[in-house]
Design a protein around this motif. Structure first.
Motif, PDB file in Angstrom:
ATOM      1  N   MET A  82       1.348  15.861  12.771  1.00 56.84           N
ATOM      2  CA  MET A  82       1.242  15.708  11.595  1.00 56.84           C
ATOM      3  C   MET A  82       0.219  14.761  10.814  1.00 56.84           C
ATOM      4  O   MET A  82       0.465  13.943  10.393  1.00 56.84           O
ATOM      5  CB  MET A  82       2.644  14.939  10.897  1.00 56.84           C
ATOM      6  CG  MET A  82       2.965  15.033   9.490  1.00 56.84           C
ATOM      7  SD  MET A  82       4.868  14.356   9.378  1.00 56.84           S
ATOM      8  CE  MET A  82       4.886  14.591   7.492  1.00 56.84           C
ATOM      9  N   VAL A  83      -1.020  15.264  10.911  1.00 57.18           N
ATOM     10  CA  VAL A  83      -2.159  14.470  10.698  1.00 57.18           C
ATOM     11  C   VAL A  83      -2.376  14.413   9.141  1.00 57.18           C
ATOM     12  O   VAL A  83      -3.241  13.630   8.649  1.00 57.18           O
ATOM     13  CB  VAL A  83      -3.456  14.937  11.247  1.00 57.18           C
ATOM     14  CG1 VAL A  83      -3.196  14.718  12.658  1.00 57.18           C
ATOM     15  CG2 VAL A  83      -3.651  16.358  10.928  1.00 57.18           C
ATOM     16  N   LYS A  84      -1.621  15.453   8.294  1.00 62.11           N
ATOM     17  CA  LYS A  84      -1.745  15.284   7.104  1.00 62.11           C
ATOM     18  C   LYS A  84      -1.087  14.164   6.332  1.00 62.11           C
ATOM     19  O   LYS A  84      -1.233  13.782   4.906  1.00 62.11           O
ATOM     20  CB  LYS A  84      -1.061  16.693   6.327  1.00 62.11           C
ATOM     21  CG  LYS A  84      -2.151  17.798   6.536  1.00 62.11           C
ATOM     22  CD  LYS A  84      -1.736  19.115   5.597  1.00 62.11           C
ATOM     23  CE  LYS A  84      -0.478  19.598   5.807  1.00 62.11           C
ATOM     24  NZ  LYS A  84       0.183  20.630   4.731  1.00 62.11           N
ATOM     25  N   GLY A  85      -0.241  13.582   7.223  1.00 59.98           N
ATOM     26  CA  GLY A  85       0.701  12.165   6.729  1.00 59.98           C
ATOM     27  C   GLY A  85      -0.244  10.961   6.443  1.00 59.98           C
ATOM     28  O   GLY A  85       0.234  10.020   5.890  1.00 59.98           O
TER      29      GLY A  85
ATOM     30  N   TRP B 192      -1.149  21.307   9.409  1.00 60.50           N
ATOM     31  CA  TRP B 192      -0.670  22.715   9.221  1.00 60.50           C
ATOM     32  C   TRP B 192      -0.738  23.034   7.793  1.00 60.50           C
ATOM     33  O   TRP B 192      -0.225  22.662   6.864  1.00 60.50           O
ATOM     34  CB  TRP B 192       0.670  22.614   9.294  1.00 60.50           C
ATOM     35  CG  TRP B 192       1.424  23.721   9.425  1.00 60.50           C
ATOM     36  CD1 TRP B 192       1.258  24.995   9.006  1.00 60.50           C
ATOM     37  CD2 TRP B 192       2.905  24.036  10.282  1.00 60.50           C
ATOM     38  NE1 TRP B 192       2.236  25.838   9.229  1.00 60.50           N
ATOM     39  CE2 TRP B 192       3.140  25.277  10.071  1.00 60.50           C
ATOM     40  CE3 TRP B 192       3.597  23.014  10.931  1.00 60.50           C
ATOM     41  CZ2 TRP B 192       4.241  25.765  10.487  1.00 60.50           C
ATOM     42  CZ3 TRP B 192       4.872  23.565  11.096  1.00 60.50           C
ATOM     43  CH2 TRP B 192       5.091  24.751  11.236  1.00 60.50           C
ATOM     44  N   ASP B 193      -1.961  23.658   7.485  1.00 56.82           N
ATOM     45  CA  ASP B 193      -2.524  24.123   6.025  1.00 56.82           C
ATOM     46  C   ASP B 193      -3.425  25.215   6.139  1.00 56.82           C
ATOM     47  O   ASP B 193      -3.556  25.855   7.105  1.00 56.82           O
ATOM     48  CB  ASP B 193      -2.953  22.945   5.405  1.00 56.82           C
ATOM     49  CG  ASP B 193      -2.668  22.846   3.766  1.00 56.82           C
ATOM     50  OD1 ASP B 193      -3.018  23.981   3.154  1.00 56.82           O
ATOM     51  OD2 ASP B 193      -2.183  21.932   3.318  1.00 56.82           O
TER      52      ASP B 193
ATOM     53  N   ASN C 183       0.798  -1.160   0.013  1.00 57.03           N
ATOM     54  CA  ASN C 183       0.007   0.104   0.023  1.00 57.03           C
ATOM     55  C   ASN C 183       0.669   1.453   0.080  1.00 57.03           C
ATOM     56  O   ASN C 183       1.897   1.253   0.773  1.00 57.03           O
ATOM     57  CB  ASN C 183      -0.890   0.064   1.215  1.00 57.03           C
ATOM     58  CG  ASN C 183      -1.858  -1.308   1.264  1.00 57.03           C
ATOM     59  OD1 ASN C 183      -2.365  -1.725   0.208  1.00 57.03           O
ATOM     60  ND2 ASN C 183      -1.930  -1.541   2.464  1.00 57.03           N
ATOM     61  N   THR C 184       0.413   2.262  -0.685  1.00 55.95           N
ATOM     62  CA  THR C 184       1.021   3.449  -0.680  1.00 55.95           C
ATOM     63  C   THR C 184       0.694   4.346   0.591  1.00 55.95           C
ATOM     64  O   THR C 184      -0.435   3.851   1.204  1.00 55.95           O
ATOM     65  CB  THR C 184       1.025   4.220  -2.007  1.00 55.95           C
ATOM     66  OG1 THR C 184      -0.567   4.407  -2.244  1.00 55.95           O
ATOM     67  CG2 THR C 184       1.502   3.624  -3.126  1.00 55.95           C
ATOM     68  N   ASP C 185       1.170   5.448   0.784  1.00 53.09           N
ATOM     69  CA  ASP C 185       0.748   6.480   2.054  1.00 53.09           C
ATOM     70  C   ASP C 185      -0.461   6.872   1.653  1.00 53.09           C
ATOM     71  O   ASP C 185      -0.835   7.206   0.601  1.00 53.09           O
ATOM     72  CB  ASP C 185       1.868   7.304   1.989  1.00 53.09           C
ATOM     73  CG  ASP C 185       1.931   8.084   3.356  1.00 53.09           C
ATOM     74  OD1 ASP C 185       0.778   7.921   4.114  1.00 53.09           O
ATOM     75  OD2 ASP C 185       2.719   8.395   3.858  1.00 53.09           O
ATOM     76  N   THR C 186      -1.379   6.868   2.603  1.00 50.41           N
ATOM     77  CA  THR C 186      -2.636   7.506   2.536  1.00 50.41           C
ATOM     78  C   THR C 186      -2.553   9.239   2.874  1.00 50.41           C
ATOM     79  O   THR C 186      -3.695   9.797   2.663  1.00 50.41           O
ATOM     80  CB  THR C 186      -3.602   7.195   3.343  1.00 50.41           C
ATOM     81  OG1 THR C 186      -3.150   7.400   4.850  1.00 50.41           O
ATOM     82  CG2 THR C 186      -3.959   5.447   3.092  1.00 50.41           C
ATOM     83  N   GLY C 187      -1.457   9.278   2.897  1.00 46.62           N
ATOM     84  CA  GLY C 187      -1.121  11.153   3.069  1.00 46.62           C
ATOM     85  C   GLY C 187      -0.035  11.623   2.474  1.00 46.62           C
ATOM     86  O   GLY C 187       0.478  10.992   1.403  1.00 46.62           O
ATOM     87  N   GLU C 188       0.261  12.693   2.963  1.00 45.47           N
ATOM     88  CA  GLU C 188       1.813  13.233   2.572  1.00 45.47           C
ATOM     89  C   GLU C 188       2.794  12.312   3.392  1.00 45.47           C
ATOM     90  O   GLU C 188       2.655  11.900   4.309  1.00 45.47           O
ATOM     91  CB  GLU C 188       1.796  14.742   2.865  1.00 45.47           C
ATOM     92  CG  GLU C 188       0.902  15.744   2.310  1.00 45.47           C
ATOM     93  CD  GLU C 188       1.157  17.276   2.799  1.00 45.47           C
ATOM     94  OE1 GLU C 188       2.088  17.377   3.727  1.00 45.47           O
ATOM     95  OE2 GLU C 188       0.326  17.890   2.470  1.00 45.47           O
TER      96      GLU C 188
END
Length: 701
Positions: A220-223, A246-247, A176-181
């Motif tokens: 870092m919840v965008k991750g 952070w956005d 699986n690829t990352d679901t975020g940044e």
């Protein structure tokens, strides 16, 4: 002040406080509606000495007098000195750079007993490895093993470099690829993995139900997808949850929606708006927002629908100015910026450095906010001058008016507003309709006597006040009557009465009737108080033995080594090869730290007549290490240096004696006194100063 529309939102302070304390004993998700609490970010970058668990616990009463929540650094071991964002251990090792597990648990429980909830810094976007790119620690908790595998790492971690390394070394990563940044600093965890989900859920429940945390600050919840924050919160049911998204505000709102409002978020656009306005003294930017992005607390979004989930701040550990990294700091008017934030809806989060610099002023601001009943869903109106360099004002729930900028340019109608606080570029007013007493100092600890100003906030001209200093209820017949503006001197406490302090109660007296009673509790506390170091009774010295003891910091987990030497003549007492010789582990001190002993074997690298070294260093099998310390025979050291001298018996804590007090304690060698260089005195000291007696620092006055 004329021109302000009236919005009457009836809130009873008693219900507000009852609600606050009930939150610490009942479950909730996301962020409570109509929440009136204030949070403290209890650390800054590299705040290792300032925010040790034991030192924070000593400040518990003062912190709990103003704050409802305190966010502390990630508390598990990272394997070395760290702020916690390279987390390694989740269950079995809580020897962090801020203290050990014993101290952590004690601090959290002390906070909770005072109504102060502790927010855990939860770092689950990524995780540090043990020895290579893809291995994680194996931990056991409540009889169940928890170990993340290489297959729990996202396939595109580190731009594919992790997968390349893993393949070359016989490992596999997730499909699986990352679901975020992505982030290249450490391994990005695959939250689609059932193993990752199982371990994260167990970890969060451990934080809440075992360590005693009240809620989470997710790093870092965008991750990773917001849906996983929802999953984890619904499983663990934290009382409070806030994410670092952070956005721009649109992204933050979408993230909150993605969690299905099981979490709040830090209001970064509020912070940018304040920074732009205050750094440039352009107060109108408080209504212009930041590049089209509106704060979550703004009226721009569905009439404030996101205020409940907005945790506002004006500075944090990532934006503060650092010595070697300019970051993005708030450069001026720090106190005024906090005044503005504390007058607005949302849940304010005060930065520790600001609290340390302006403690008394911020205490009073928080007291005003809570007296006015401002919550995370309050309504507010703007009122600004045509001149951008003059002032900007907001009135919240028509009870608290905050003016920033040149506050002297705005003079509210005294028939409607009473000025209660002011300073450089800010002023606070309370609506006279509140019919209450006011005291310009907040509850908490103080190190010196001080004056408090009493104010009558009332529609009745010349309303009187009645106050007591013994905690009794003021009435028309009990207490001292005073006019608005009276100063009351608080000077009845001292170090000897620190447990009692002073309870000031003030009520508004109108037509013989008392109303609007407020209470302030003041206690004494010395400034910069350090936790007491108590030498364990297993530390003993044999006759003729040259030795030293070291209480290791909690995160020094290797064998402690000693390096001892003299420069004149040049000689080494520990073999001459760094890191020196291994010390002997004696046991664990009462605070949970391990205690080690170095004993000289009688050999020196160069033979001379010296019978003990002049300098000594303790190190964690090389690194970290202490500074060069002066050697004291039988000295008891920690990373701060010499703390006492060990005799043959157990040692009691430090004490102060008058020079005429010649009483001696029983026990072996109890009559021996030493100076701070470890030299034995000839009897009782005849001069004032600090000495070592019974293994502890003793003040002779």
């Amino acid at each position: 002040m004329k021109g302000f529309k009236k919005h009457r939102l009836a809130r009873l302070l008693a219900l507000l406080f009852t609600f606050h304390f009930s939150l610490l004993t009942s479950s909730a998700q996301g962020w409570p509606e109509n929440y009136g609490g204030v949070m403290l970010q209890g650390f800054y970058w590299d705040s290792y000495k300032d925010t040790r668990w034991a030192l924070l616990e000593q400040q518990a009463y003062d912190l709990a007098s103003s704050f409802d929540l305190i966010w502390i650094p990630q508390s598990g071991s990272c394997g070395a000195q760290s702020m916690g964002y390279d987390d390694l251990w989740w269950f079995n090792n809580y020897n962090s750079s801020f203290g050990n597990e014993v101290q952590l648990r004690s601090m959290i429980q002390t906070f909770k007993a005072l109504g102060l909830g502790t927010i855990a810094d939860v770092v689950i976007n990524h995780r540090r490895n043990v020895s290579n790119w893809v291995d994680f620690p194996k931990e056991t908790y409540n009889g169940e093993d928890y170990e993340m595998l290489s297959t729990d790492i996202c396939s595109n971690d580190d731009g594919g470099e992790t997968k390349k390394w893993a393949t070359a070394n016989g490992y596999s990563v997730s499909a699986n690829t990352d679901t975020g940044e992505g982030w290249d600093g450490m391994r990005d965890l695959d939250h689609k993995s059932e193993n990752v989900q199982r371990i994260v859920k167990a970890y969060l429940n451990f934080l809440l139900n075992d360590l005693g945390y009240t809620g989470f600050r997710y790093d870092m919840v965008k991750g990773y997808s917001a849906s996983y924050t929802k999953m984890y919160n619904e499983d663990s049911k934290p009382m409070f949850s806030v994410g670092e998204c952070w956005d721009s505000s649109n992204t933050i709102r979408k993230w909150i929606d993605g969690t299905e409002k099981t979490s709040a978020a830090f209001d970064f656009q509020f912070r940018y708006t304040v920074r732009n306005a205050f750094n440039g003294s352009n107060w109108q930017k408080l209504s212009q927002q930041n590049d089209g992005n509106w704060p979550l607390v703004s009226t721009n979004y569905e009439n404030g629908a996101y205020r409940q989930y907005a945790v506002t701040f004006v500075e944090n550990h990532d934006t503060e100015k650092r010595a070697n990294a300019p970051q993005d700091p708030l450069k001026k008017d720090t106190l005024a910026a906090n005044a503005y934030m504390l007058a607005m809806p949302g849940t304010p989060c005060i930065f520790l450095k600001h609290w340390q610099a302006y403690k008394e002023e911020i205490k009073a601001m928080i007291a005003a906010r809570k007296l006015a009943g401002i919550t995370n869903t309050s309504e507010y109106l703007r009122y600004s001058s045509p001149n951008i360099t003059t002032y900007y004002a907001v009135t919240t729930d028509d009870k608290l008016l905050c003016v920033v900028g040149d506050e002297a340019k705005l003079t509210p109608d005294p028939g409607e507003w009473t000025k209660i606080l002011s300073g450089h570029h800010y002023a606070y007013y309370l609506a006279n309709t509140m019919e209450t007493a006011w005291v310009n100092k907040g509850s908490g600890t103080y190190s010196e006597p001080f004056d408090v100003e009493l104010k009558a906030v009332s529609n009745t001209d010349d309303a009187m006040l009645v106050y007591t200093l013994d905690g009794s209820e003021p009435s028309a017949t009990n207490g001292t009557q005073a006019h608005s503006g009276t100063l009351v001197h608080i000077d009845t406490f001292s170090p000897a009465s620190s447990q009692q302090g002073v309870i000031l109660k003030v009520g508004l007296l109108v037509n013989g009737v008392i109303s609007g009673i407020i209470t302030r509790s003041f206690a004494y506390q010395e400034t910069s108080s350090e936790p007491e170091v108590v030498i364990p009774d297993f530390c003993t010295v044999a006759d003729g033995e040259v030795c030293a003891f070291f209480e290791a910091p909690s995160f020094w987990e290797s064998t402690i080594c000693c390096w001892a030497w003299s420069d004149s003549p040049s000689e080494n007492f520990t073999g001459g090869n760094w890191p020196g010789v291994a010390c002997e582990l004696l046991g664990t001190a009462a605070n949970g730290n391990k205690v080690w002993k170095w004993t000289w074997d009688g050999k020196k690298q160069k033979g001379s007549s010296a019978n003990q070294p002049a300098k000594i260093i303790f190190n964690n099998s090389g690194q970290p290490q202490t500074e060069d310390l002066d050697f004291t025979q039988a000295g008891y050291y920690n990373e701060e240096g010499l703390q006492g001298v060990v005799t043959a018996t157990a040692i009691m804590g430090p004490r102060s004696q008058e020079s005429g007090d010649r009483r001696q304690e029983s026990g072996v060698r109890s009559r021996e006194w030493y100076d701070l260089q470890g030299r034995r005195m000839n009897g009782y000291p005849t001069k004032k100063g600090i000495y070592i007696h019974n293994g502890k620092k003793t003040v002779i006055k």
